[in-house]
Design a protein around this motif. Structure first.
Motif, PDB file in Angstrom:
ATOM      1  N   PHE A  19     -32.314   0.711  17.841  1.00  0.00           N
ATOM      2  CA  PHE A  19     -30.958   0.985  17.854  1.00  0.00           C
ATOM      3  C   PHE A  19     -30.547   0.556  19.447  1.00  0.00           C
ATOM      4  CE2 PHE A  19     -30.943   2.832  14.162  1.00  0.00           C
ATOM      5  CZ  PHE A  19     -29.784   3.719  13.822  1.00  0.00           C
ATOM      6  N   ARG A  20     -31.335   0.579  20.387  1.00  0.00           N
ATOM      7  CA  ARG A  20     -30.914   0.133  21.792  1.00  0.00           C
ATOM      8  C   ARG A  20     -30.976  -1.412  21.766  1.00  0.00           C
ATOM      9  NH1 ARG A  20     -35.009   3.940  23.074  1.00  0.00           N
ATOM     10  NH2 ARG A  20     -36.457   2.277  23.561  1.00  0.00           N
ATOM     11  N   THR A  21     -31.848  -1.932  21.308  1.00  0.00           N
ATOM     12  CA  THR A  21     -32.086  -3.451  21.250  1.00  0.00           C
ATOM     13  C   THR A  21     -30.873  -4.237  20.572  1.00  0.00           C
ATOM     14  OG1 THR A  21     -33.547  -3.652  19.670  1.00  0.00           O
ATOM     15  CG2 THR A  21     -34.390  -3.510  21.944  1.00  0.00           C
ATOM     16  N   GLU A  22     -30.477  -3.701  19.557  1.00  0.00           N
ATOM     17  CA  GLU A  22     -29.442  -4.211  18.703  1.00  0.00           C
ATOM     18  C   GLU A  22     -27.937  -3.575  18.983  1.00  0.00           C
ATOM     19  OE1 GLU A  22     -29.920  -6.879  16.594  1.00  0.00           O
ATOM     20  OE2 GLU A  22     -31.924  -6.704  17.055  1.00  0.00           O
ATOM     21  N   ARG A  23     -28.045  -2.585  19.865  1.00  0.00           N
ATOM     22  CA  ARG A  23     -26.818  -1.916  20.065  1.00  0.00           C
ATOM     23  C   ARG A  23     -26.120  -1.425  18.665  1.00  0.00           C
ATOM     24  NH1 ARG A  23     -24.250  -6.077  24.674  1.00  0.00           N
ATOM     25  NH2 ARG A  23     -25.957  -6.090  26.089  1.00  0.00           N
ATOM     26  N   ILE A  24     -27.168  -0.891  18.017  1.00  0.00           N
ATOM     27  CA  ILE A  24     -26.445   0.016  16.761  1.00  0.00           C
ATOM     28  C   ILE A  24     -25.603   1.327  17.071  1.00  0.00           C
ATOM     29  CG2 ILE A  24     -27.191   1.063  14.526  1.00  0.00           C
ATOM     30  CD1 ILE A  24     -29.181  -1.113  14.551  1.00  0.00           C
ATOM     31  N   ARG A  25     -24.465   1.538  16.609  1.00  0.00           N
ATOM     32  CA  ARG A  25     -23.834   2.629  17.050  1.00  0.00           C
ATOM     33  C   ARG A  25     -23.296   3.554  15.533  1.00  0.00           C
ATOM     34  NH1 ARG A  25     -26.166   1.720  20.908  1.00  0.00           N
ATOM     35  NH2 ARG A  25     -25.328   1.294  22.984  1.00  0.00           N
ATOM     36  N   ARG A  26     -23.749   4.645  15.379  1.00  0.00           N
ATOM     37  CA  ARG A  26     -23.340   5.194  14.437  1.00  0.00           C
ATOM     38  C   ARG A  26     -23.196   4.515  12.841  1.00  0.00           C
ATOM     39  NH1 ARG A  26     -21.384  10.142  14.758  1.00  0.00           N
ATOM     40  NH2 ARG A  26     -19.996   9.795  13.067  1.00  0.00           N
ATOM     41  N   PRO A  27     -24.497   4.098  12.380  1.00  0.00           N
ATOM     42  CA  PRO A  27     -24.478   3.438  11.085  1.00  0.00           C
ATOM     43  C   PRO A  27     -24.349   4.247   9.932  1.00  0.00           C
ATOM     44  CG  PRO A  27     -26.398   3.641  11.815  1.00  0.00           C
ATOM     45  CD  PRO A  27     -25.604   4.426  13.010  1.00  0.00           C
ATOM     46  N   VAL A  28     -24.200   3.597   8.727  1.00  0.00           N
ATOM     47  CA  VAL A  28     -24.217   4.407   7.596  1.00  0.00           C
ATOM     48  C   VAL A  28     -25.800   4.342   7.131  1.00  0.00           C
ATOM     49  CG1 VAL A  28     -24.226   4.317   4.949  1.00  0.00           C
ATOM     50  CG2 VAL A  28     -22.228   3.612   6.592  1.00  0.00           C
ATOM     51  N   LEU A  29     -26.428   5.338   7.126  1.00  0.00           N
ATOM     52  CA  LEU A  29     -28.028   5.671   6.954  1.00  0.00           C
ATOM     53  C   LEU A  29     -27.907   5.867   5.301  1.00  0.00           C
ATOM     54  CD1 LEU A  29     -29.373   8.272   9.559  1.00  0.00           C
ATOM     55  CD2 LEU A  29     -29.373   5.599   9.423  1.00  0.00           C
ATOM     56  N   TRP A  30     -28.744   4.954   4.590  1.00  0.00           N
ATOM     57  CA  TRP A  30     -29.032   4.579   3.328  1.00  0.00           C
ATOM     58  C   TRP A  30     -30.193   4.613   2.870  1.00  0.00           C
ATOM     59  CZ3 TRP A  30     -24.541   2.258   0.368  1.00  0.00           C
ATOM     60  CH2 TRP A  30     -24.785   2.232  -0.952  1.00  0.00           C
ATOM     61  N   TYR A  31     -30.720   6.029   2.345  1.00  0.00           N
ATOM     62  CA  TYR A  31     -32.008   6.491   1.749  1.00  0.00           C
ATOM     63  C   TYR A  31     -32.389   6.025   0.566  1.00  0.00           C
ATOM     64  CZ  TYR A  31     -32.095   9.208   6.222  1.00  0.00           C
ATOM     65  OH  TYR A  31     -32.338   9.643   7.548  1.00  0.00           O
ATOM     66  N   TYR A  32     -33.645   5.532   0.328  1.00  0.00           N
ATOM     67  CA  TYR A  32     -34.127   5.336  -0.967  1.00  0.00           C
ATOM     68  C   TYR A  32     -35.177   6.422  -1.137  1.00  0.00           C
ATOM     69  CZ  TYR A  32     -31.536   0.907  -1.598  1.00  0.00           C
ATOM     70  OH  TYR A  32     -30.645   0.097  -1.712  1.00  0.00           O
ATOM     71  N   THR A  33     -35.768   6.844  -0.215  1.00  0.00           N
ATOM     72  CA  THR A  33     -36.966   7.786  -0.373  1.00  0.00           C
ATOM     73  C   THR A  33     -36.478   8.846   0.879  1.00  0.00           C
ATOM     74  OG1 THR A  33     -39.122   8.475  -0.156  1.00  0.00           O
ATOM     75  CG2 THR A  33     -38.364   6.226   1.008  1.00  0.00           C
ATOM     76  N   PRO A  34     -36.698  10.260   0.363  1.00  0.00           N
ATOM     77  CA  PRO A  34     -36.541  11.232   1.403  1.00  0.00           C
ATOM     78  C   PRO A  34     -37.863  11.312   2.651  1.00  0.00           C
ATOM     79  CG  PRO A  34     -36.562  12.346  -0.551  1.00  0.00           C
ATOM     80  CD  PRO A  34     -36.926  10.739  -1.135  1.00  0.00           C
TER      81      PRO A  34
END
Length: 223
Positions: A48-63
Protein backbone atom coordinates in the motif's frame (compact mmCIF):
# COMPACT_ATOMS: atom_id res chain seq x y z
CA UNK A 1 -2.61 -16.90 -2.37
CA UNK A 2 0.71 -16.89 -0.46
CA UNK A 3 3.35 -19.31 -1.73
CA UNK A 4 6.18 -20.95 0.22
CA UNK A 5 9.47 -20.81 -1.70
CA UNK A 6 13.14 -20.73 -0.67
CA UNK A 7 13.93 -17.08 0.01
CA UNK A 8 15.91 -15.14 2.64
CA UNK A 9 12.99 -12.89 3.62
CA UNK A 10 9.26 -12.58 2.90
CA UNK A 11 8.58 -10.49 -0.19
CA UNK A 12 6.04 -9.74 -2.90
CA UNK A 13 6.22 -11.00 -6.48
CA UNK A 14 4.40 -8.86 -9.03
CA UNK A 15 3.49 -10.11 -12.52
CA UNK A 16 1.81 -7.96 -15.18
CA UNK A 17 -1.06 -9.77 -16.87
CA UNK A 18 -2.52 -7.64 -19.64
CA UNK A 19 -2.29 -4.48 -17.59
CA UNK A 20 -3.34 -6.05 -14.27
CA UNK A 21 -0.66 -6.40 -11.60
CA UNK A 22 -1.04 -9.79 -9.88
CA UNK A 23 0.86 -9.64 -6.58
CA UNK A 24 1.73 -12.85 -4.70
CA UNK A 25 3.25 -12.98 -1.20
CA UNK A 26 6.31 -15.28 -1.06
CA UNK A 27 7.17 -16.76 2.35
CA UNK A 28 10.16 -18.89 3.45
CA UNK A 29 9.21 -22.59 3.73
CA UNK A 30 11.02 -23.03 7.07
CA UNK A 31 9.20 -20.16 8.79
CA UNK A 32 7.20 -20.36 12.00
CA UNK A 33 3.55 -20.62 10.83
CA UNK A 34 2.50 -18.57 13.86
CA UNK A 35 4.23 -15.59 12.20
CA UNK A 36 2.38 -15.89 8.88
CA UNK A 37 -0.33 -13.36 9.66
CA UNK A 38 1.96 -10.57 10.90
CA UNK A 39 4.36 -11.19 8.00
CA UNK A 40 1.54 -11.03 5.46
CA UNK A 41 0.08 -7.95 7.13
CA UNK A 42 3.48 -6.22 6.88
CA UNK A 43 3.72 -7.15 3.20
CA UNK A 44 0.29 -5.65 2.54
CA UNK A 45 1.29 -2.44 4.33
CA UNK A 46 4.45 -2.32 2.20
CA UNK A 47 2.40 -2.78 -0.97
CA UNK A 48 0.00 0.00 0.00
CA UNK A 49 2.88 2.39 0.78
CA UNK A 50 4.92 1.73 -2.36
CA UNK A 51 1.93 1.76 -4.72
CA UNK A 52 0.26 4.64 -2.87
CA UNK A 53 -2.98 2.71 -2.57
CA UNK A 54 -5.69 4.63 -0.71
CA UNK A 55 -9.02 3.17 0.36
CA UNK A 56 -9.35 0.44 -2.29
CA UNK A 57 -12.21 -1.96 -2.84
CA UNK A 58 -11.25 -5.18 -1.04
CA UNK A 59 -12.63 -8.14 -2.99
CA UNK A 60 -12.43 -11.47 -1.16
CA UNK A 61 -12.65 -14.91 -2.70
CA UNK A 62 -11.81 -16.63 0.58
CA UNK A 63 -12.27 -15.62 4.23
CA UNK A 64 -8.78 -17.04 4.92
CA UNK A 65 -7.28 -13.75 3.69
CA UNK A 66 -9.14 -11.74 6.33
CA UNK A 67 -6.65 -12.12 9.24
CA UNK A 68 -3.89 -10.28 7.35
CA UNK A 69 -6.08 -7.69 5.59
CA UNK A 70 -8.68 -6.75 8.19
CA UNK A 71 -6.63 -3.71 9.25
CA UNK A 72 -6.70 -2.14 5.76
CA UNK A 73 -8.92 0.89 5.24
CA UNK A 74 -11.30 0.16 2.38
CA UNK A 75 -13.80 2.18 0.38
CA UNK A 76 -15.92 -0.97 0.12
CA UNK A 77 -15.64 -4.70 0.74
CA UNK A 78 -17.00 -7.45 -1.51
CA UNK A 79 -17.24 -11.17 -0.69
CA UNK A 80 -17.30 -13.32 -3.83
CA UNK A 81 -18.51 -16.70 -2.55
CA UNK A 82 -17.98 -18.89 -5.59
CA UNK A 83 -17.69 -22.23 -3.75
CA UNK A 84 -18.69 -23.67 -0.40
CA UNK A 85 -15.07 -23.80 0.74
CA UNK A 86 -15.87 -25.50 4.05
CA UNK A 87 -17.14 -28.48 2.05
CA UNK A 88 -13.73 -29.21 0.54
CA UNK A 89 -11.60 -31.97 2.00
CA UNK A 90 -8.91 -30.52 4.27
CA UNK A 91 -10.73 -27.20 4.71
CA UNK A 92 -8.86 -24.98 7.19
CA UNK A 93 -9.99 -24.98 10.81
CA UNK A 94 -11.74 -21.71 11.59
CA UNK A 95 -12.86 -20.99 8.03
CA UNK A 96 -16.55 -20.69 8.93
CA UNK A 97 -15.77 -18.40 11.86
CA UNK A 98 -13.74 -16.13 9.59
CA UNK A 99 -16.59 -16.16 7.08
CA UNK A 100 -18.97 -14.85 9.75
CA UNK A 101 -16.48 -12.08 10.55
CA UNK A 102 -16.11 -11.24 6.86
CA UNK A 103 -19.88 -11.08 6.37
CA UNK A 104 -20.13 -8.53 9.18
CA UNK A 105 -17.60 -6.34 7.35
CA UNK A 106 -18.82 -6.90 3.80
CA UNK A 107 -20.89 -4.36 1.88
CA UNK A 108 -21.82 -6.70 -0.96
CA UNK A 109 -21.96 -10.49 -1.44
CA UNK A 110 -21.93 -12.42 -4.72
CA UNK A 111 -22.82 -16.13 -4.73
CA UNK A 112 -21.82 -18.55 -7.46
CA UNK A 113 -25.02 -20.58 -7.44
CA UNK A 114 -28.51 -20.98 -5.98
CA UNK A 115 -27.53 -23.08 -2.97
CA UNK A 116 -24.69 -20.69 -2.07
CA UNK A 117 -27.08 -17.78 -2.42
CA UNK A 118 -29.56 -19.49 -0.09
CA UNK A 119 -26.76 -19.67 2.52
CA UNK A 120 -25.91 -16.01 2.11
CA UNK A 121 -29.28 -14.30 1.71
CA UNK A 122 -30.24 -15.19 5.27
CA UNK A 123 -26.95 -13.82 6.60
CA UNK A 124 -26.41 -10.65 4.59
CA UNK A 125 -28.94 -8.06 3.38
CA UNK A 126 -27.17 -7.40 0.05
CA UNK A 127 -26.42 -10.86 -1.38
CA UNK A 128 -26.82 -11.56 -5.10
CA UNK A 129 -26.85 -14.81 -7.08
CA UNK A 130 -24.51 -15.16 -10.06
CA UNK A 131 -24.84 -18.82 -11.10
CA UNK A 132 -22.60 -20.45 -13.65
CA UNK A 133 -23.74 -19.89 -17.21
CA UNK A 134 -24.02 -22.30 -20.13
CA UNK A 135 -22.20 -21.95 -23.43
CA UNK A 136 -25.41 -22.51 -25.38
CA UNK A 137 -23.96 -22.34 -28.88
CA UNK A 138 -21.27 -24.87 -27.98
CA UNK A 139 -23.43 -27.39 -26.14
CA UNK A 140 -26.37 -27.17 -28.55
CA UNK A 141 -24.39 -29.60 -30.68
CA UNK A 142 -25.21 -32.31 -28.12
CA UNK A 143 -28.77 -32.34 -29.46
CA UNK A 144 -27.53 -32.78 -33.02
CA UNK A 145 -24.64 -35.23 -32.69
CA UNK A 146 -25.12 -38.78 -33.95
CA UNK A 147 -21.70 -40.42 -33.53
CA UNK A 148 -20.52 -41.61 -30.12
CA UNK A 149 -16.89 -40.89 -29.19
CA UNK A 150 -14.89 -44.13 -29.63
CA UNK A 151 -14.33 -44.82 -25.91
CA UNK A 152 -18.06 -44.47 -25.22
CA UNK A 153 -19.52 -46.04 -28.35
CA UNK A 154 -19.31 -49.61 -27.06
CA UNK A 155 -21.18 -48.95 -23.81
CA UNK A 156 -24.72 -50.20 -23.41
CA UNK A 157 -27.84 -48.18 -22.71
CA UNK A 158 -29.50 -46.61 -20.87
CA UNK A 159 -26.67 -44.40 -19.64
CA UNK A 160 -26.34 -41.98 -16.75
CA UNK A 161 -23.74 -39.35 -17.56
CA UNK A 162 -21.74 -36.88 -15.51
CA UNK A 163 -19.20 -34.38 -16.85
CA UNK A 164 -17.09 -32.35 -14.43
CA UNK A 165 -14.45 -32.57 -11.76
CA UNK A 166 -14.68 -35.73 -9.65
CA UNK A 167 -13.71 -34.69 -6.14
CA UNK A 168 -14.91 -34.87 -2.54
CA UNK A 169 -18.09 -32.97 -3.39
CA UNK A 170 -19.38 -35.88 -5.49
CA UNK A 171 -21.67 -38.35 -3.70
CA UNK A 172 -19.62 -41.46 -4.48
CA UNK A 173 -21.78 -43.63 -2.22
CA UNK A 174 -24.83 -42.66 -4.29
CA UNK A 175 -23.04 -43.60 -7.52
CA UNK A 176 -21.97 -46.91 -6.02
CA UNK A 177 -25.46 -47.65 -4.70
CA UNK A 178 -27.18 -46.89 -8.01
CA UNK A 179 -24.66 -48.95 -9.97
CA UNK A 180 -25.11 -51.90 -7.60
CA UNK A 181 -28.92 -51.73 -7.52
CA UNK A 182 -29.34 -51.19 -11.28
CA UNK A 183 -26.62 -53.13 -13.11
CA UNK A 184 -28.40 -52.54 -16.43
CA UNK A 185 -27.63 -48.79 -16.16
CA UNK A 186 -24.25 -47.64 -17.46
CA UNK A 187 -22.78 -44.82 -15.32
CA UNK A 188 -20.39 -42.74 -17.43
CA UNK A 189 -18.05 -40.33 -15.62
CA UNK A 190 -16.22 -37.77 -17.76
CA UNK A 191 -13.69 -35.51 -16.07
CA UNK A 192 -10.51 -35.40 -13.99
CA UNK A 193 -10.20 -36.89 -10.51
CA UNK A 194 -8.96 -34.26 -8.05
CA UNK A 195 -8.13 -34.24 -4.33
CA UNK A 196 -9.39 -37.80 -3.77
CA UNK A 197 -7.76 -41.17 -4.27
CA UNK A 198 -8.82 -42.67 -7.62
CA UNK A 199 -9.60 -45.87 -5.72
CA UNK A 200 -12.39 -43.99 -3.91
CA UNK A 201 -14.39 -43.87 -7.15
CA UNK A 202 -16.67 -46.95 -7.36
CA UNK A 203 -15.20 -49.78 -9.39
CA UNK A 204 -18.03 -51.78 -10.95
CA UNK A 205 -18.59 -53.25 -14.41
CA UNK A 206 -21.21 -50.59 -15.15
CA UNK A 207 -19.22 -47.59 -13.84
CA UNK A 208 -17.01 -46.17 -16.60
CA UNK A 209 -14.34 -43.53 -15.91
CA UNK A 210 -13.40 -41.96 -19.22
CA UNK A 211 -11.09 -39.27 -17.83
CA UNK A 212 -10.69 -35.64 -18.75
CA UNK A 213 -11.75 -34.62 -22.27
CA UNK A 214 -11.07 -31.50 -24.34
CA UNK A 215 -13.79 -28.89 -24.01
CA UNK A 216 -14.48 -29.13 -27.74
CA UNK A 217 -15.45 -32.82 -27.37
CA UNK A 218 -17.84 -32.53 -24.40
CA UNK A 219 -20.99 -32.01 -26.53
CA UNK A 220 -20.26 -35.32 -28.30
CA UNK A 221 -20.17 -37.21 -25.00
CA UNK A 222 -23.31 -35.51 -23.73
CA UNK A 223 -25.08 -36.11 -27.03
Amino acid sequence: EPLAEPCPTPHLRSVDRQGVAVVTPILPPDRDPALDEPMLGDLMDHLFRTERIRRPVLWYYTPMALPWTRHLAAAATVYDSMDYLAGFRGAPVGLLGLEEDLLRRTDLVFSGGASLHARMIARHPDAHCFPSSVDVAHFRRARETVADPPDQAGLGRPRIGYAGVIDERIDLDLIDGVAAARPELQVVLVGPIAKIDPSDVPSRPNVHRLGMKPYAELPDYLG
